[in-house]
Design an enzyme around this catalytic site. Sequence first.
Site, PDB file in Angstrom:
ATOM      1  N   THR A 114       1.112  -4.788   4.227  1.00  0.00           N
ATOM      2  CA  THR A 114       0.973  -5.112   5.574  1.00  0.00           C
ATOM      3  C   THR A 114       0.484  -6.488   5.878  1.00  0.00           C
ATOM      4  OG1 THR A 114      -1.252  -4.099   5.466  1.00  0.00           O
ATOM      5  CG2 THR A 114       0.526  -2.662   6.447  1.00  0.00           C
ATOM      6  N   ASP A 115      -0.263  -6.993   4.492  1.00  0.00           N
ATOM      7  CA  ASP A 115      -1.098  -8.200   4.662  1.00  0.00           C
ATOM      8  C   ASP A 115      -0.286  -9.369   5.010  1.00  0.00           C
ATOM      9  OD1 ASP A 115      -3.358  -6.830   4.018  1.00  0.00           O
ATOM     10  OD2 ASP A 115      -3.461  -7.398   1.843  1.00  0.00           O
ATOM     11  N   SER A 138      -0.217  -9.835  -0.412  1.00  0.00           N
ATOM     12  CA  SER A 138      -1.065 -11.014  -0.720  1.00  0.00           C
ATOM     13  C   SER A 138      -0.600 -12.137  -1.464  1.00  0.00           C
ATOM     14  CB  SER A 138      -2.415 -10.635  -1.048  1.00  0.00           C
ATOM     15  OG  SER A 138      -2.948  -9.532   0.033  1.00  0.00           O
ATOM     16  N   THR A 142       0.743  -1.224  -0.016  1.00  0.00           N
ATOM     17  CA  THR A 142       0.071   0.083   0.033  1.00  0.00           C
ATOM     18  C   THR A 142       0.774   1.191  -0.052  1.00  0.00           C
ATOM     19  OG1 THR A 142      -1.825  -0.833   1.223  1.00  0.00           O
ATOM     20  CG2 THR A 142      -1.652   1.213   1.449  1.00  0.00           C
TER      21      THR A 142
END
Length: 323
Positions: free
Chosen positions: A89-90, A59, A12
């Site tokens: 962050t995932d 992801s 992100t």
Amino acid sequence: MLPILIIYTGGTIGMQPSASGYQTSSGMSQLIANAFNSSALEQLKPFEVLEFPRLIDSSNAQPHDWLAIAQCIDDNYRQYAGFIVLHGTDTMAYTAAALHHILGESIKPVIVTGSQIPMCKARSDGPGNIQDAILFARSGKVNQVCLSFAGTLIAGACAKKVDTSALAAFTSYNSRPLAVADITLNFTEQHRPLNQSRPENRQSSFKLSPLQPQSVAVLLLYPGISKVSIDAALLDEKIKAVVMLSYGAGNPPDQNSDLIEALEAAVERDVVVINMTQCYRGKVAQGTYAVGSVLNKLGIISALDRTLEDLVTDLYINLDSYR
Ligand code: ASP
């Protein structure tokens, strides 16, 4: 003074909006240049930005992506004072744990961070997270892999993403964070400084050998679980290690003969099985209840209070140490 190397892998923090939602985008150097005024930039320098050619939404991260980051750190180890890994962050907690297991301790600081709001948007937490990461890396007190987010420094193997929307998206699982960035950087008693014993010019001792994708499985137990789900995790020939998520203090349904038979067969073929709790706090005390005693008999390993991210990555990287 040696510069810090900022390794931009995607996530992100550098994403741009598109018709189908946020997507990865290059241009991290420019985003950083735009985010800080010249006096702040001067205080953060010297640093350099290295952008991966293939930026990913985390992801999509795979075990080979952890190795690519570790390889990049190894290739640049001598020229830099420390490394900031900008990451989505995932799966950031998996990458932080994997880097911890690949690189070991007593190393130059490796700090993984990212943001919940892209840097192209107002109120982005990216600039603050980058600043904190650089300051932690320059503190002289960090010589291991850590995850820094929303002003909190967490040991690489203890981080967990716990919030989809809060800016403080990560927690230090079952342990206090190593440090908090208030007006000054405050290290807690959890932080024990390690010697920087890896000499600058030593041959690499990082564990950079290829990882076998799909060799680790996770088996979530739940009331009514089918034999098909149990067998898929425990009996597939490709699987060499299984993290089994049991109940409470590490209790399996011992009356489920499909499960017990599959566990026996897996142990028989030398599969490493680790018993982890589904609870969010506390540790496994395998065998406290009679239902769990079968696990002790089968030689199944207790995860104690380790995270899923820590276990899965360790099993990919250090499987033989469990045998
Ligand atoms: N899906 C994004 C990623 O993990 C989420 C983020 O970075 O916050 O790459």
